[in-house]
Scaffold this motif. Sequence first.
Motif, mmCIF file in Angstrom:
data_model
loop_
_atom_site.group_PDB
_atom_site.id
_atom_site.type_symbol
_atom_site.label_atom_id
_atom_site.label_comp_id
_atom_site.label_asym_id
_atom_site.label_seq_id
_atom_site.Cartn_x
_atom_site.Cartn_y
_atom_site.Cartn_z
ATOM 1 N N MET A 1 0.570 -1.025 -0.562
ATOM 2 C CA MET A 1 0.111 0.161 -0.015
ATOM 3 C C MET A 1 0.859 1.123 0.178
ATOM 4 N N LEU A 2 2.421 0.871 0.619
ATOM 5 C CA LEU A 2 2.758 2.523 0.533
ATOM 6 C C LEU A 2 3.489 2.366 -0.963
ATOM 7 N N ASP A 3 3.853 1.532 -1.252
ATOM 8 C CA ASP A 3 4.558 1.984 -2.323
ATOM 9 C C ASP A 3 3.451 2.259 -3.312
ATOM 10 N N GLN A 4 2.279 1.483 -3.409
ATOM 11 C CA GLN A 4 1.060 1.979 -4.497
ATOM 12 C C GLN A 4 1.575 3.925 -4.168
ATOM 13 N N LEU A 5 0.799 4.134 -2.417
ATOM 14 C CA LEU A 5 0.188 5.879 -2.468
ATOM 15 C C LEU A 5 1.699 6.780 -2.792
ATOM 16 N N MET A 6 3.460 5.402 -2.075
ATOM 17 C CA MET A 6 4.049 6.641 -2.174
ATOM 18 C C MET A 6 5.433 6.600 -3.387
ATOM 19 N N LYS B 1 0.420 -7.568 -5.362
ATOM 20 C CA LYS B 1 0.915 -6.540 -6.433
ATOM 21 C C LYS B 1 0.123 -5.347 -6.449
ATOM 22 N N LEU B 2 0.998 -4.598 -6.925
ATOM 23 C CA LEU B 2 0.873 -2.854 -7.313
ATOM 24 C C LEU B 2 -0.290 -2.449 -8.266
ATOM 25 N N ARG B 3 -1.443 -1.998 -8.011
ATOM 26 C CA ARG B 3 -3.130 -1.983 -8.907
ATOM 27 C C ARG B 3 -2.770 -0.078 -9.121
ATOM 28 N N ASP B 4 -2.183 0.565 -10.353
ATOM 29 C CA ASP B 4 -1.847 1.536 -10.533
ATOM 30 C C ASP B 4 -3.294 1.643 -12.221
#
Length: 130
Positions: free
Chosen positions: A15-20, A76-79
């Motif tokens: 979640m932090l990776d996705q946000l920041m 995994k990242l959802r962007d």
Amino acid sequence: RRWSTPKMAQEMRAMLDQLMGTERDVPLEHRTGRERTYTDDIVCKYYLCGLDITCFKNTRSDGDVARWVPAQSFTKLRDDDVKAAFQALSDEAKAKLGYERDTKAVLDNLVRDCDRRVERGLARARVERE
């Protein structure tokens, strides 16, 4: 089902990776500034194709999804920007990547599992009526 601490930490990290961004802990002078693309391993391939596998959490299909989707895909990242870039590709380019084929296979399996569940319920209802 109990949450284990490593799993919670892994989900929080995602979640932090996705946000920041994944370079949030890297000093400013060492950051590459590279943006994510749809071919990166950290990107959820199912999300690119329109299937958010996390929406099945706490449903009857939660176990079915876990059976057909690799466990690492859940964090995994959802962007949406990466998804838009993937959607802008030609059909031929998407077919080469194979993400849509894999997503369709997962969806086919999920539908099959749901159909089986419905059939069992109907059979139980027939038996109860008799």
